[in-house]
Design a protein around this motif. Structure first.
Motif, PDB file in Angstrom:
ATOM      1  N   GLU A 131      -6.418   0.407 -10.239  1.00  0.00           N
ATOM      2  CA  GLU A 131      -7.127  -0.671 -10.936  1.00  0.00           C
ATOM      3  C   GLU A 131      -7.893  -0.120 -12.139  1.00  0.00           C
ATOM      4  O   GLU A 131      -7.910  -0.729 -13.213  1.00  0.00           O
ATOM      5  CB  GLU A 131      -8.082  -1.389  -9.985  1.00  0.00           C
ATOM      6  N   GLN A 170      -5.746   2.400  -4.560  1.00  0.00           N
ATOM      7  CA  GLN A 170      -5.713   1.111  -5.244  1.00  0.00           C
ATOM      8  C   GLN A 170      -6.849   1.004  -6.253  1.00  0.00           C
ATOM      9  O   GLN A 170      -6.679   0.446  -7.338  1.00  0.00           O
ATOM     10  CB  GLN A 170      -5.764  -0.024  -4.226  1.00  0.00           C
ATOM     11  N   GLY A 171      -8.006   1.566  -5.911  1.00  0.00           N
ATOM     12  CA  GLY A 171      -9.117   1.574  -6.855  1.00  0.00           C
ATOM     13  C   GLY A 171      -8.807   2.382  -8.101  1.00  0.00           C
ATOM     14  O   GLY A 171      -9.119   1.962  -9.225  1.00  0.00           O
ATOM     15  N   GLN A 210      -5.593   4.248   1.117  1.00  0.00           N
ATOM     16  CA  GLN A 210      -5.013   3.136   0.362  1.00  0.00           C
ATOM     17  C   GLN A 210      -6.052   2.501  -0.546  1.00  0.00           C
ATOM     18  O   GLN A 210      -5.782   2.217  -1.720  1.00  0.00           O
ATOM     19  CB  GLN A 210      -4.460   2.077   1.321  1.00  0.00           C
ATOM     20  N   GLN A 211      -7.246   2.270  -0.010  1.00  0.00           N
ATOM     21  CA  GLN A 211      -8.325   1.668  -0.791  1.00  0.00           C
ATOM     22  C   GLN A 211      -8.677   2.539  -1.986  1.00  0.00           C
ATOM     23  O   GLN A 211      -8.896   2.051  -3.092  1.00  0.00           O
ATOM     24  CB  GLN A 211      -9.554   1.459   0.089  1.00  0.00           C
ATOM     25  N   ARG A 212      -8.741   3.835  -1.740  1.00  0.00           N
ATOM     26  CA  ARG A 212      -9.080   4.760  -2.824  1.00  0.00           C
ATOM     27  C   ARG A 212      -8.009   4.745  -3.915  1.00  0.00           C
ATOM     28  O   ARG A 212      -8.322   4.678  -5.103  1.00  0.00           O
ATOM     29  CB  ARG A 212      -9.240   6.169  -2.249  1.00  0.00           C
ATOM     30  N   GLY A 250       0.793  -1.224   0.000  1.00  0.00           N
ATOM     31  CA  GLY A 250       0.000   0.000   0.000  1.00  0.00           C
ATOM     32  C   GLY A 250       0.821   1.267   0.000  1.00  0.00           C
ATOM     33  O   GLY A 250       0.280   2.363  -0.201  1.00  0.00           O
ATOM     34  N   SER A 266      -3.409   6.270   4.981  1.00  0.00           N
ATOM     35  CA  SER A 266      -4.409   5.651   5.833  1.00  0.00           C
ATOM     36  C   SER A 266      -5.084   4.514   5.071  1.00  0.00           C
ATOM     37  O   SER A 266      -5.008   4.453   3.826  1.00  0.00           O
ATOM     38  CB  SER A 266      -5.460   6.674   6.251  1.00  0.00           C
ATOM     39  N   PHE A 267      -5.754   3.619   5.796  1.00  0.00           N
ATOM     40  CA  PHE A 267      -6.392   2.471   5.138  1.00  0.00           C
ATOM     41  C   PHE A 267      -7.417   2.925   4.099  1.00  0.00           C
ATOM     42  O   PHE A 267      -7.456   2.404   2.980  1.00  0.00           O
ATOM     43  CB  PHE A 267      -7.067   1.575   6.180  1.00  0.00           C
ATOM     44  N   SER A 268      -8.235   3.909   4.443  1.00  0.00           N
ATOM     45  CA  SER A 268      -9.256   4.375   3.495  1.00  0.00           C
ATOM     46  C   SER A 268      -8.627   5.000   2.261  1.00  0.00           C
ATOM     47  O   SER A 268      -9.100   4.800   1.138  1.00  0.00           O
ATOM     48  CB  SER A 268     -10.197   5.381   4.177  1.00  0.00           C
TER      49      SER A 268
END
Length: 284
Positions: free
Chosen positions: A137, A133-134, A129-131, A64, A125-127
Motif C-alpha cells: 500500500e 500488504q502495508g 501478510q498484514q506487514r 495474501g 502468517s497473518f501478521s
C-alpha cells in the motif's frame, strides 16, 4: 529437431528503470499464454479464482499469497472471471540491487530458494501478510504521489519487502506440504532433465523412451503443465541459454554450440525471431 523454428516472441513487459509497480484487476475468464520476463517479479494476490503455472507447477492462490518469479521463469495464468482477479505486482531488475547485497545478506536469495525447491508460492502468517500488504500500500501511494525523495522511498520499501520475503523463503522446505501445488512428478523430472541437458538430442521419442512413457501421453501432459510443446520448450530454453552466454561475452559460435544448437543458420534465424535481432546485432 533444429529443422523447425516455429517460435513466437514470448518475452513480455519492458523495464527501463530499476522497478515498476502495478495495481491490476481482471474480470474476464481468460488464459494468459506462457511467457517470460527479463526481470524479477513479485505478485501479491488479493482476490480471484486463479491458477498460476510456473515452470510446469500449478499454484491455486489464496488471498495474501505471494508469488516469486525469477528472471526467465516460464509462466502462464488461468483465470476464472466469475470473481474479480485483483493483484499487486512489482517488477525489478535484479542488477539494480547488487549494491545493497552484503556477504550474509543476498536479497535475491528468496528467488533462488523458490527455484531450488520448486515452490514459487509463499503463504505467509497473518501478521506477515498484514506487514507485506502495508508495504505494498505504501508503494502504491508512493508511485501515485510524486514528491521529495519518492524514488528513495520506493527503493527503501522494496528493500524492506525483500528482507521479509527472504525470511519467509527460508521456511519453504517446511511449508511445502501446506501449499496448493498441482504438478506431475514425471513431467517435473522431464523438465529438470531438459534444463540440465540442453546440448543433448532432446526429441519427443528419446524423452518418452527415457522416462518410460507413451509419447502421446508425454506430449499431452507436458503441454498442460507448461503451455508449450516439448519442441517449443527446448528451443525456448536453448535460446535463453544462448542469450545468457552472449551477455557474458561468449563468441556467437560458442554460444550456439554450448546451448545445444547444431546448425548455425537455424540458431541465428530462431534467435532473431525471438529477440528481434541477430546474435551479433544484439550483443555488439
Amino acid at each position: 529437431m533444429d529443422q523447425e523454428i516455429g517460435l513466437e516472441i514470448e518475452k513480455r513487459g519492458y523495464l527501463g528503470g530499476g522497478f515498476r509497480f502495478f495495481n491490476l484487476q481482471d474480470t474476464q475468464t481468460m488464459k494468459f499464454e506462457p511467457h517470460y520476463h527479463e526481470f524479477c517479479k513479485i505478485v501479491l494476490f488479493i482476490s480471484g479464482n486463479v491458477t498460476y503455472f510456473i515452470e510446469g507447477i500449478g499454484y491455486t492462490l489464496k488471498p495474501g499469497d505471494i508469488l516469486l518469479l525469477n528472471q526467465y521463469a516460464i509462466h502462464k495464468t488461468v483465470i476464472d472471471g466469475t470473481v474479480p482477479y485483483k493483484r499487486k505486482i512489482i517488477w525489478f531488475q535484479p542488477e539494480s540491487l547488487h549494491k545493497f547485497n552484503e556477504e550474509n545478506c543476498n536479497l535475491l536469495q528468496c528467488f533462488s530458494l523458490a527455484s531450488q525447491h520448486k515452490c514459487n508460492l509463499l503463504r505467509l502468517s497473518f501478521s506477515m501478510q498484514q506487514r507485506m500488504q502495508g508495504l505494498f500500500e505504501q508503494m502504491n501511494e508512493s508511485c501515485e504521489k510524486q514528491g521529495f525523495g519518492s524514488e528513495v522511498l520506493r527503493t527503501s520499501l522494496l528493500l524492506q519487502m525483500l528482507v521479509y520475503l527472504n525470511r519467509a523463503a527460508e521456511q519453504i522446505p517446511d511449508e511445502l506440504a501446506y501449499v496448493d501445488r498441482e504438478y506431475d512428478e514425471t513431467i517435473d523430472q522431464v523438465i529438470a532433465y531438459i534444463d540440465a541437458n540442453l546440448t543433448d538430442e532432446l526429441t519427443i521419442d528419446k524423452l518418452a523412451f527415457r522416462f518410460f512413457l507413451s509419447k502421446y501421453y508425454l506430449m499431452r501432459k507436458f503441454k498442460y503443465y507448461t503451455g508449450y510443446s516439448i519442441h517449443r520448450y527446448v528451443l525456448h530454453k536453448r535460446l535463453l541459454a544462448a542469450n545468457q552466454l552472449l551477455k557474458k561475452g561468449k563468441p556467437v559460435m560458442n554460444a550456439c554450440l554450448e546451448s545445444g544448437f547444431h546448425d548455425y543458420a537455424n540458431f541465428t534465424r530462431a534467435f532473431k525471431k525471438m529477440y528481434g535481432c541477430s546474435p551479433k546485432q544484439c550483443h555488439t
